[in-house]
Design a protein around this motif. Structure first.
Motif, PDB file in Angstrom:
ATOM      1  N   LEU A   6      47.872 -26.477   0.139  1.00  0.00           N
ATOM      2  CA  LEU A   6      48.557 -26.023   1.342  1.00  0.00           C
ATOM      3  C   LEU A   6      47.994 -26.769   2.535  1.00  0.00           C
ATOM      4  N   THR A   7      48.884 -27.135   3.462  1.00  0.00           N
ATOM      5  CA  THR A   7      48.463 -27.749   4.710  1.00  0.00           C
ATOM      6  C   THR A   7      48.070 -26.669   5.706  1.00  0.00           C
ATOM      7  N   ILE A   8      46.861 -26.781   6.252  1.00  0.00           N
ATOM      8  CA  ILE A   8      46.420 -25.868   7.313  1.00  0.00           C
ATOM      9  C   ILE A   8      46.003 -26.704   8.522  1.00  0.00           C
ATOM     10  N   PRO A   9      46.138 -26.133   9.747  1.00  0.00           N
ATOM     11  CA  PRO A   9      46.725 -24.840  10.079  1.00  0.00           C
ATOM     12  C   PRO A   9      48.238 -24.849   9.880  1.00  0.00           C
ATOM     13  N   LEU A  10      48.798 -23.645   9.701  1.00  0.00           N
ATOM     14  CA  LEU A  10      50.241 -23.487   9.604  1.00  0.00           C
ATOM     15  C   LEU A  10      50.879 -23.700  10.968  1.00  0.00           C
ATOM     16  N   THR A  11      52.033 -24.326  10.980  1.00  0.00           N
ATOM     17  CA  THR A  11      52.735 -24.587  12.231  1.00  0.00           C
ATOM     18  C   THR A  11      53.020 -23.281  12.968  1.00  0.00           C
ATOM     19  N   VAL A  13      51.015 -21.038  14.016  1.00  0.00           N
ATOM     20  CA  VAL A  13      50.047 -19.958  13.813  1.00  0.00           C
ATOM     21  C   VAL A  13      48.700 -20.430  14.341  1.00  0.00           C
ATOM     22  N   PRO A  14      48.148 -19.775  15.371  1.00  0.00           N
ATOM     23  CA  PRO A  14      46.850 -20.208  15.898  1.00  0.00           C
ATOM     24  C   PRO A  14      45.781 -20.220  14.815  1.00  0.00           C
ATOM     25  N   LEU A  15      44.896 -21.191  14.890  1.00  0.00           N
ATOM     26  CA  LEU A  15      43.842 -21.310  13.884  1.00  0.00           C
ATOM     27  C   LEU A  15      43.032 -20.027  13.755  1.00  0.00           C
ATOM     28  N   ALA A  16      42.801 -19.345  14.855  1.00  0.00           N
ATOM     29  CA  ALA A  16      42.007 -18.112  14.827  1.00  0.00           C
ATOM     30  C   ALA A  16      42.655 -17.002  14.008  1.00  0.00           C
ATOM     31  N   ARG A  17      43.962 -17.131  13.717  1.00  0.00           N
ATOM     32  CA  ARG A  17      44.658 -16.116  12.934  1.00  0.00           C
ATOM     33  C   ARG A  17      44.779 -16.486  11.456  1.00  0.00           C
ATOM     34  N   HIS A  18      44.065 -17.499  11.017  1.00  0.00           N
ATOM     35  CA  HIS A  18      44.218 -17.972   9.645  1.00  0.00           C
ATOM     36  C   HIS A  18      43.278 -17.319   8.639  1.00  0.00           C
ATOM     37  N   GLN A  19      42.283 -16.596   9.078  1.00  0.00           N
ATOM     38  CA  GLN A  19      41.261 -16.145   8.135  1.00  0.00           C
ATOM     39  C   GLN A  19      41.850 -15.343   6.975  1.00  0.00           C
ATOM     40  N   LYS A  20      42.727 -14.401   7.274  1.00  0.00           N
ATOM     41  CA  LYS A  20      43.248 -13.524   6.216  1.00  0.00           C
ATOM     42  C   LYS A  20      44.050 -14.310   5.192  1.00  0.00           C
ATOM     43  N   ILE A  21      44.963 -15.179   5.655  1.00  0.00           N
ATOM     44  CA  ILE A  21      45.797 -15.896   4.699  1.00  0.00           C
ATOM     45  C   ILE A  21      45.001 -16.929   3.914  1.00  0.00           C
ATOM     46  N   GLY A  40      47.377 -32.327  17.511  1.00  0.00           N
ATOM     47  CA  GLY A  40      47.098 -30.897  17.610  1.00  0.00           C
ATOM     48  C   GLY A  40      45.660 -30.618  17.228  1.00  0.00           C
ATOM     49  N   THR A  41      45.477 -29.749  16.240  1.00  0.00           N
ATOM     50  CA  THR A  41      44.136 -29.417  15.768  1.00  0.00           C
ATOM     51  C   THR A  41      43.480 -30.633  15.116  1.00  0.00           C
ATOM     52  N   ASP A  42      42.192 -30.798  15.339  1.00  0.00           N
ATOM     53  CA  ASP A  42      41.506 -31.906  14.669  1.00  0.00           C
ATOM     54  C   ASP A  42      41.413 -31.616  13.172  1.00  0.00           C
ATOM     55  N   ALA A  43      41.048 -32.622  12.399  1.00  0.00           N
ATOM     56  CA  ALA A  43      41.081 -32.480  10.941  1.00  0.00           C
ATOM     57  C   ALA A  43      39.927 -31.669  10.379  1.00  0.00           C
ATOM     58  N   PHE A  44      38.766 -31.662  11.041  1.00  0.00           N
ATOM     59  CA  PHE A  44      37.578 -31.096  10.416  1.00  0.00           C
ATOM     60  C   PHE A  44      37.358 -29.614  10.711  1.00  0.00           C
ATOM     61  N   THR A  45      37.697 -29.151  11.912  1.00  0.00           N
ATOM     62  CA  THR A  45      37.408 -27.761  12.263  1.00  0.00           C
ATOM     63  C   THR A  45      38.091 -26.761  11.333  1.00  0.00           C
ATOM     64  N   PRO A  46      39.386 -26.902  11.012  1.00  0.00           N
ATOM     65  CA  PRO A  46      39.990 -25.948  10.081  1.00  0.00           C
ATOM     66  C   PRO A  46      39.310 -25.920   8.722  1.00  0.00           C
TER      67      PRO A  46
END
Length: 314
Positions: A6-11, A13-21, A40-46
């Motif tokens: 799966l590609t993250i982050p989801l389009t 959806v803020p990165l901070a809301r990804h923990q549950k999924i 958008g989001t850098d590659a390493f933080t997610p």
């Protein structure tokens, strides 16, 4: 079963809301989470976050440009992720595009094949803990303080034969995108059967075909007019069907370029339909020789992105 990424982050959806999924992905049957890096989001933080949220997933960027970080910094970030996810991190690198490298970052986009090759060779040595001097990259005496016990595998973004063969010779895997199941065999023939082949697959889980095609036309016009992708699809045999789009785009007529994208090309390159139909289509890629599909879920009306991830699970 093949891997299922799966590609993250989801389009949207803020990165901070990804923990549950992200924490659910393993139980859903996903094996991998792959980031991307454009504007958008850098590659390493997610991936750093996902390494703690889902301790069994394989993680990687698909891809990090070799131009926008110095070789030493790229090695540092890769070593950091390899330490957070020992044995589970794969470093995906590639040239990216002139727009990202030169227009947005002010860095000359020159000699892409050589730059990727030389960076790949540098990273092999640096991530193994060696002290590296590399004249081609103008690096003198670099050594990591935190070289990982298990150096990460390196995957190379590749489209046409030259880069695909470089991936086959010197990388651990090849990453590609914007292809149909019937294209997989042609790409696989250049990589060979021994190396892992990954591909990002754009998935729009809606039964509204016109909505999916409208989004697909926009994405195809934006991506496949880039010279490297235009040449890729010429090699794959779509040059004639994309000629009108490319002509209109080069003349600055964006509206005409969108209108010139044939529906059948959209249907080949964008997976759309019900979640069940999408899963079946993705399986066609696997049966054609793709080892790791990396789903990039596209937004659509009345499609909840988190529920779409659950519905597209293998």
């Amino acid at each position: 079963m093949s891997r299922w990424g799966l590609t993250i982050p989801l389009t949207g959806v803020p990165l901070a809301r990804h923990q549950k999924i992200v924490a659910e992905l393993e139980d859903l049957g996903y094996t991998d989470a792959w980031s991307a890096e454009t504007n958008g989001t850098d590659a390493f933080t997610p991936l750093a976050l996902a390494s703690q949220w889902a301790p069994g997933l394989r993680l990687g960027p698909a891809i990090v440009p070799v131009y926008t970080r110095g070789p030493g910094l790229l090695a540092q970030q890769a070593a950091t992720l390899a330490g957070l996810a020992p044995g589970r991190f794969v470093l995906g690198i590639g040239t990216s595009s002139p727009a990202i490298v030169q227009r947005w970052n002010g860095i000359p986009f020159t000699e892409p094949y050589q730059r990727v090759r030389d960076t790949l060779r540098f990273l092999r040595r640096a991530l193994a803990g060696e002290k590296v001097t590399d004249e081609a990259l103008n690096v003198k005496g670099f050594r990591l303080d935190n070289a990982p016990e298990t150096p990460p595998k390196i995957a190379l973004a590749a489209l046409r034969p030259g880069m695909l063969r470089l991936a086959a010779r010197e990388a651990d895997a090849a990453i590609t995108n914007w292809l149909s199941p019937t294209d997989v065999g042609q790409v696989r023939s250049e990589v060979g059967g021994e190396k892992e082949l990954l591909a990002r697959i754009f998935v729009c889980p809606t039964s509204n075909a016109e909505e999916a095609r409208a989004l697909g036309r926009w994405m195809i016009a934006a991506y496949l007019t880039v010279p490297a992708y235009a040449a890729f699809h010429e090699w794959l045999g779509r040059g004639d069907r994309l000629a009108a789009m490319n002509k209109a785009w080069s003349e600055g007529d964006r509206k005409e370029a969108l209108a010139a994208v044939p529906d059948d090309v959209v249907d080949e390159l964008i997976v759309h339909g019900s979640p069940e139909a999408c899963r079946e289509r993705i399986q066609e890629y696997v049966e054609a020789g793709l080892d790791t599909p990396i789903l990039a879920v596209l937004p659509a009306e009345r499609v909840d992105m988190l529920e779409a991830v659950r519905a597209l699970a293998p």
